[in-house]
Design a protein around this motif. Structure first.
Motif, short mmCIF file in Angstrom:
data_model
loop_
_atom_site.label_atom_id
_atom_site.label_comp_id
_atom_site.label_asym_id
_atom_site.label_seq_id
_atom_site.Cartn_x
_atom_site.Cartn_y
_atom_site.Cartn_z
N ASN A 98 0.84 -1.20 0.00
CA ASN A 98 0.00 0.00 0.00
C ASN A 98 0.88 1.26 0.00
O ASN A 98 1.48 1.59 1.01
CB ASN A 98 -0.90 -0.05 1.24
CG ASN A 98 -1.86 1.12 1.29
OD1 ASN A 98 -1.79 2.03 0.45
ND2 ASN A 98 -2.75 1.10 2.26
N LEU A 99 0.92 1.95 -1.12
CA LEU A 99 1.76 3.14 -1.23
C LEU A 99 0.99 4.43 -0.95
O LEU A 99 1.55 5.53 -1.01
CB LEU A 99 2.45 3.18 -2.60
CG LEU A 99 3.54 2.11 -2.78
CD1 LEU A 99 4.00 2.03 -4.22
CD2 LEU A 99 4.72 2.38 -1.86
N GLN A 100 -0.25 4.34 -0.70
CA GLN A 100 -1.10 5.41 -0.15
C GLN A 100 -1.34 6.63 -1.03
O GLN A 100 -2.47 7.08 -1.14
CB GLN A 100 -0.56 5.88 1.21
CG GLN A 100 -0.71 4.82 2.27
CD GLN A 100 -0.06 5.23 3.56
OE1 GLN A 100 1.03 5.79 3.57
NE2 GLN A 100 -0.72 4.94 4.65
N ASN A 101 -0.32 7.22 -1.60
CA ASN A 101 -0.56 8.45 -2.39
C ASN A 101 0.49 8.60 -3.50
O ASN A 101 1.47 7.86 -3.56
CB ASN A 101 -0.58 9.68 -1.48
CG ASN A 101 0.71 9.78 -0.67
OD1 ASN A 101 1.81 9.73 -1.24
ND2 ASN A 101 0.59 9.89 0.65
N SER A 102 0.27 9.57 -4.36
CA SER A 102 1.12 9.76 -5.54
C SER A 102 2.55 10.12 -5.16
O SER A 102 3.51 9.63 -5.77
CB SER A 102 0.57 10.88 -6.42
OG SER A 102 -0.71 10.57 -6.83
N LYS A 103 2.69 10.96 -4.15
CA LYS A 103 4.02 11.42 -3.75
C LYS A 103 4.88 10.24 -3.32
O LYS A 103 6.00 10.03 -3.79
CB LYS A 103 3.88 12.43 -2.61
CG LYS A 103 5.20 12.99 -2.11
CD LYS A 103 4.99 14.16 -1.15
CE LYS A 103 6.29 14.61 -0.51
NZ LYS A 103 6.77 13.64 0.50
N ARG A 104 4.30 9.41 -2.43
CA ARG A 104 5.03 8.26 -1.91
C ARG A 104 5.31 7.24 -3.02
O ARG A 104 6.37 6.61 -3.06
CB ARG A 104 4.21 7.62 -0.78
CG ARG A 104 5.01 6.66 0.05
CD ARG A 104 4.27 6.33 1.33
NE ARG A 104 4.92 5.21 2.00
CZ ARG A 104 4.41 4.58 3.05
NH1 ARG A 104 3.25 4.96 3.53
NH2 ARG A 104 5.05 3.57 3.60
N THR A 105 4.38 7.09 -3.92
CA THR A 105 4.53 6.16 -5.03
C THR A 105 5.70 6.59 -5.92
O THR A 105 6.55 5.78 -6.28
CB THR A 105 3.23 6.12 -5.87
OG1 THR A 105 2.15 5.81 -5.01
CG2 THR A 105 3.33 5.08 -6.98
N LYS A 106 5.73 7.89 -6.22
CA LYS A 106 6.80 8.43 -7.08
C LYS A 106 8.15 8.20 -6.41
O LYS A 106 9.12 7.76 -7.04
CB LYS A 106 6.54 9.92 -7.31
CG LYS A 106 7.45 10.52 -8.36
CD LYS A 106 7.03 11.94 -8.69
CE LYS A 106 8.10 12.58 -9.58
NZ LYS A 106 7.84 13.99 -9.83
#
Ligand SMILES: *Cc1c(COP(=O)(O)O)cnc(C)c1O
Length: 390
Positions: free
Chosen positions: A20-28
């Protein structure tokens, strides 16, 4: 749903395919960091890339091998594929040199994958009458200038112990990297990376798991660049160790040293027992004075032991007689020491040499024993009784 933190005392079994990477910022950030191929990422992305349960067991193996990194894969063969493939660089790939006295599956991998399918320039160094000719090895290293030299410290099924220091000195002299399959030696007897090897692989299916119920392989090293190459190759070739198996392997690895000490102790005692038995001919065990490479074994293993594998010959008046006695011996042990084509289990298992290695070792009457950790009196009793009835 918010997950509650659990005060677990062991690394949990993380079965998720994706994290679970939760949001775009963390995913990037996670995908950007992934380009670095860290052994233990800050954020896990996808289990084929890295899985925390698997990484926890890799750390246990790093402690055993005393090395900077370890990577688990699904089989010993997959570990070999990763270890050699990091040195494959398209048209720039240099020749590779393998000892021929290695695991049969590795020789088949060389023939059917490396040569037949990948058309690589692979060379073999052959033993002569069970011994290594270092003049010939040096000649080959000088002529071929291989990228790496690949060998096993203890051969199978003849249990030849190599003068590894000399092999490694020669390889370094000719700037060849060194890959060691240390499945038979195990980190208990020898840690090749401390002596300058570049990569060590194990079939963790054998002694590291030790119970004959997990198939696994591991690649170990110290060089950061090699680790990144290996992580990259493992990820994109799709080699993957299941977290369920990792969880079980983690518990089994904890008893590895205890088990292996007992394997060595039992094998030594059984070797002496068999050597003095009137129905047994030659006994091959590196701990015996009679073994052709006992000197090399003592130099490498010191007083730690000589491994859990033992090969011996049932006496007979002819090949046919030996074959027949061998079959009767195996039948007598059916319920106690089964014929199972693997090794390194806590239970003693046997394998007749001729039906498996007949082309290379046409030896009727010869049996390879993977000595377990049972009470030694029990083992001697079973084998003694089977021999008495021949
Ligand atoms: C069994 C074995 C392998 C292959 O390992 P798998 O786990 O069966 O793929 C490689 N090298 C040696 C020395 C082995 O004994």
């Amino acid at each position: 749903m918010k997950k509650k933190e659990i005060n677990a005392s062991h690394t949990p079994l993380y079965r998720e395919a994706g994290f679970n990477l939760q949001n775009s910022k963390r995913t990037k950030e996670a995908f950007a960091a992934e380009l670095n191929h860290a052994h233990e990422p800050d954020d896990y992305i996808y289990s084929r890339y890295r899985n925390p349960t698997v990484v926890a067991v890799e750390k246990q193996i790093m402690e055993l091998e005393e090395c900077n990194w370890a990577l688990l894969v699904e089989t010993g063969m997959a570990a070999i594929d990763v270890a050699v493939s990091v040195f494959q660089k398209g048209a720039a790939t240099r020749p590779w040199l393998f000892f021929h006295e290695i695991y049969g599956g590795t020789n088949s991998f060389i023939d059917t994958v490396l040569i037949k399918r990948r058309d690589l320039d692979v060379h073999r160094f052959y033993a002569k009458e069970g011994l290594y000719d270092f003049v010939e090895l040096e000649r080959m290293l000088a002529e071929i200038q291989p990228e790496f030299l690949y060998f096993e410290a203890v051969s199978n099924p003849m249990l030849i112990v190599a003068d590894v220091k000399r092999i490694m000195e020669l390889a370094k002299q000719y700037s060849a990297r060194i890959i060691v399959d240390n499945t038979f030696g195990t980190p208990y007897l020898w840690k090749p990376l401390l002596d300058g090897a570049d990569l060590v692989i194990h079939s963790a299916t054998k002694y590291l798991s030790g119970h004959g119920n997990i198939t696994a392989g591991v690649i170990c090293g110290n060089d950061e660049e090699l680790m990144k190459e290996a992580i990259e190759y493992r990820k994109w070739a799709g080699h993957f160790f299941s977290p369920d198996d990792a969880y079980r392997l983690g518990t089994q690895v904890k008893t590895f040293e205890l088990r292996f000490r007992k394997h060595c102790e039992n094998a030594m005692e059984l070797a002496e027992y068999l050597e003095n038995h009137p129905k047994i001919g030659e006994v091959l065990y590196p701990g015996l004075e009679s073994h052709p490479t006992r000197k090399e074994a003592v130099a490498l293993f010191g007083d730690k032991g000589f491994g859990g594998m033992l090969t011996f010959d049932i006496k007979g008046t002819s090949d046919e007689d030996k074959r027949e006695k061998c079959n009767r011996f195996i039948a007598a042990l059916e319920d106690t020491i089964p014929l199972v084509p693997t090794l390194g289990e806590v239970d003693t298992i046997l394998l007749p040499v001729e039906p498996v290695w007949g082309a290379k070792y046409p030896l009727p009457g010869v049996i390879r024993l993977s000595v377990g950790i049972e009470k030694i009196e029990k083992l001697k009793g079973w084998i003694g009784e089977a021999l008495d009835n021949l």
